[in-house]
Design a protein around this motif. Structure first.
Motif, short mmCIF file in Angstrom:
data_model
loop_
_atom_site.label_atom_id
_atom_site.label_comp_id
_atom_site.label_asym_id
_atom_site.label_seq_id
_atom_site.Cartn_x
_atom_site.Cartn_y
_atom_site.Cartn_z
N LEU A 24 -7.01 -8.22 -5.23
CA LEU A 24 -6.34 -8.60 -3.98
C LEU A 24 -5.22 -7.61 -3.65
O LEU A 24 -5.03 -7.23 -2.50
CB LEU A 24 -5.78 -10.01 -4.12
N ILE A 25 -4.49 -7.19 -4.67
CA ILE A 25 -3.44 -6.19 -4.47
C ILE A 25 -4.05 -4.88 -3.98
O ILE A 25 -3.49 -4.20 -3.12
CB ILE A 25 -2.66 -5.97 -5.78
N ALA A 26 -5.22 -4.54 -4.51
CA ALA A 26 -5.86 -3.28 -4.15
C ALA A 26 -6.27 -3.22 -2.68
O ALA A 26 -6.29 -2.14 -2.08
CB ALA A 26 -7.10 -3.04 -5.02
N LEU A 27 -6.59 -4.36 -2.09
CA LEU A 27 -6.98 -4.37 -0.68
C LEU A 27 -5.88 -3.77 0.21
O LEU A 27 -6.16 -3.07 1.18
CB LEU A 27 -7.28 -5.80 -0.22
N VAL A 28 -4.64 -4.05 -0.15
CA VAL A 28 -3.51 -3.51 0.62
C VAL A 28 -2.96 -2.24 -0.02
O VAL A 28 -2.68 -1.25 0.65
CB VAL A 28 -2.39 -4.57 0.73
N GLY A 29 -2.83 -2.27 -1.34
CA GLY A 29 -2.17 -1.17 -2.04
C GLY A 29 -2.94 0.13 -2.08
O GLY A 29 -2.35 1.21 -1.94
N ALA A 30 -4.27 0.06 -2.24
CA ALA A 30 -5.05 1.29 -2.38
C ALA A 30 -4.99 2.17 -1.13
O ALA A 30 -4.78 3.39 -1.23
CB ALA A 30 -6.50 0.96 -2.75
N PRO A 31 -5.16 1.62 0.09
CA PRO A 31 -5.01 2.48 1.28
C PRO A 31 -3.61 3.06 1.43
O PRO A 31 -3.45 4.20 1.87
CB PRO A 31 -5.36 1.54 2.44
N LEU A 32 -2.57 2.27 1.06
CA LEU A 32 -1.20 2.77 1.17
C LEU A 32 -0.96 3.92 0.20
O LEU A 32 -0.36 4.94 0.56
CB LEU A 32 -0.21 1.63 0.89
N VAL A 33 -1.44 3.77 -1.02
CA VAL A 33 -1.30 4.87 -2.00
C VAL A 33 -2.11 6.07 -1.55
O VAL A 33 -1.67 7.22 -1.68
CB VAL A 33 -1.72 4.40 -3.40
N GLY A 34 -3.29 5.83 -0.99
CA GLY A 34 -4.10 6.93 -0.48
C GLY A 34 -3.37 7.69 0.62
O GLY A 34 -3.41 8.92 0.67
N GLY A 35 -2.69 6.95 1.51
CA GLY A 35 -1.90 7.61 2.55
C GLY A 35 -0.76 8.42 1.96
O GLY A 35 -0.44 9.52 2.45
N ALA A 36 -0.14 7.90 0.90
CA ALA A 36 0.93 8.65 0.23
C ALA A 36 0.39 9.92 -0.42
O ALA A 36 1.06 10.96 -0.43
CB ALA A 36 1.60 7.76 -0.81
N VAL A 37 -0.81 9.85 -0.95
CA VAL A 37 -1.45 11.04 -1.53
C VAL A 37 -1.67 12.09 -0.45
O VAL A 37 -1.42 13.29 -0.66
CB VAL A 37 -2.78 10.66 -2.21
N ASP A 38 -2.14 11.67 0.74
CA ASP A 38 -2.32 12.61 1.85
C ASP A 38 -1.00 13.27 2.23
O ASP A 38 -0.97 14.45 2.60
CB ASP A 38 -2.88 11.87 3.08
N ARG A 39 0.08 12.52 2.13
CA ARG A 39 1.38 13.04 2.60
C ARG A 39 2.12 13.84 1.53
O ARG A 39 2.71 14.88 1.83
CB ARG A 39 2.24 11.87 3.06
N TYR A 40 2.14 13.34 0.31
CA TYR A 40 2.98 13.94 -0.73
C TYR A 40 2.20 14.69 -1.81
O TYR A 40 2.81 15.39 -2.64
CB TYR A 40 3.83 12.86 -1.41
N GLY A 41 0.89 14.56 -1.83
CA GLY A 41 0.10 15.15 -2.90
C GLY A 41 -0.03 14.19 -4.07
O GLY A 41 0.82 13.31 -4.25
#
Length: 423
Positions: free
Chosen positions: A64-81
């Motif tokens: 359930l956490i992954a449904l929200v958290g995984a896209p947010l972390v993915g966006g952070a990866v796009d931005r910060y590496g």
């Protein structure tokens, strides 16, 4: 230019092979809690009297956490590496894995510990590691992803018997602490020394670039509303429910069929060995054939494994064959999805888009064991769920095939050029 553009696969390997090592280790780490739980179910049942469904609610919370958290972390990866996220995530996750040893008879504390573990796990999900691979490899991307994702295979092969040994020698509490310590000592130094991507300053310098240009592809909104994304997401949900119930519950399923705990843990380890072959073979095929067809073929493999388990309960030899077949299927799951995401959506928002796919995958991975164990609690058998996996696998294969050919893209001067600009 994009990393890897205009050079051969062998040149990419010579330049970036060291990055693959921490990716393998990091992907092993992010699967450790799942592959250890099957061994822990018995000791937890005996000590606290919890049902298997109650124990398996922990992984469901992660999903359930992954449904929200995984896209947010993915966006952070796009931005910060991915490098900074990975280094923090390794220590955070290992600490929280060890904290599971603090569980008491209060089931709510067990669930709370898993919720915190799930938050920590978002920083080491496959999206973090595959983002580095897709940024550095183009011509050899399929093979590089496959080799990196052997981390799941190695985890499946090593973690169940290692956990069983730690439980026998240290108890289940000591096993969680020992498992976390072992992974921290291995993964963090590798990531500190070798992990990089073109989004990191170190990665750009080693790729010979002053600055990485913005990669081409879909925006997050364009990607998530595309038919290809919807089909890929549906396929991964359906198949992950079937496969995760089989792999995460491999030990209790085999025990229910008459094997001892030690035998079941050893047989479960064969899943990892099979997935090693599946990943390497799948990576070879992904660089040469349409990934939708490769994925469709792989998701049908568990049908044979399930039929073997149903037809030959209690047979160690047949259980090994079934585990090997399951492993071959596991070997192509994340590889094909990461490859399909890069080919259909480009690299512009790869982290966020594959993060969303990853979140759905983790959600399904957490939901499936609870469903399977609920069925067991009600019927004292896994047979109903075993039969239910057959149509799920067929539906997933149909969805992968429905994705069709890759979208038109600018030609790249590499063998079997990989789409980086989606029109």
């Amino acid at each position: 230019m994009q990393a890897g553009q205009g050079i051969s696969g062998s040149s990419e390997w010579r330049a970036h092979w060291t990055v693959v090592m921490p990716c393998i280790a990091g992907i092993m780490l992010c699967a450790a809690h799942g592959y250890s739980l099957g061994v822990m179910i018995g000791p937890l049942e005996r000590e606290f009297g919890w049902t298997r469904a109650e124990i398996s609610t922990g992984p469901l919370l992660i999903s359930l956490i992954a449904l929200v958290g995984a896209p947010l972390v993915g966006g952070a990866v796009d931005r910060y590496g991915p490098r900074r996220i990975a280094l923090f995530g390794i220590l955070f996750f290992c600490g929280m894995l060890a904290s599971l040893s603090l569980a008491t008879s209060n089931i709510f504390l067990w669930w709370a510990l898993w919720a915190v573990l799930g938050s920590a796990g978002m920083f080491v999900i496959p999206t973090v590691w595959t983002a580095a691979i897709t940024s550095l490899f183009v011509a050899a991307r399929g093979t590089a992803l496959a080799i990196s994702l052997t981390g799941t295979s190695l985890c499946a092969a090593i973690t169940p018997p290692l956990t069983d040994y730690l439980v026998e020698t240290q108890g289940w509490r000591g096993a969680y602490v020992g498992l976390a310590a072992i992974y921290a000592v291995i993964v963090f130094p590798l990531a500190w020394i070798f992990f990089r991507s073109t989004a990191d300053a170190k990665g750009r310098a080693q790729a010979g670039e002053a600055a990485a240009p913005p990669p081409a592809g879909y925006s997050v909104k364009e990607g998530m509303t595309s038919p290809a994304f919807i089909k890929l997401a549906a396929a991964i949900i359906v198949f992950s429910i079937a496969l995760s119930a089989l792999t995460t519950n491999a030990v209790p399923i085999l025990i229910a069929q008459g094997l001892t705990t030690g035998q079941a843990a050893s047989v479960a380890g064969v899943i990892g060995l099979g997935s090693l072959a599946g990943r390497i073979g799948g990576g070879f095929l992904l660089d040469r054939f349409n990934a939708s067809r490769v994925a469709a073929a792989s998701v049908l493999a568990p049908v044979a494994a399930v039929l073997i388990l149903i037809a030959a309960p209690g047979s160690t030899g047949m259980a090994i064959v079934a585990a090997l077949i399951l492993g071959l299927s596991v070997g192509a799951e994340v590889d094909a999805c990461a490859y399909l995401a890069a080919r259909h959506f480009g690299l512009r928002s790869f982290g966020a888009l594959f993060g969303a796919i990853n979140g759905l995958m983790l959600f399904s991975n957490g939901l499936a064991p609870m469903i399977a164990n609920f069925v067991y609690d009600m019927t004292h058998s896994y047979h109903i769920f075993l039969w239910a996996t057959l149509p799920l696998c067929a539906a997933a294969a149909a969805l992968f095939l429905a994705m069709g050919p890759y979208p038109e893209a600018e030609e790249e001067d590499v063998p079997g050029g990989v789409a980086v600009t989606v029109h």
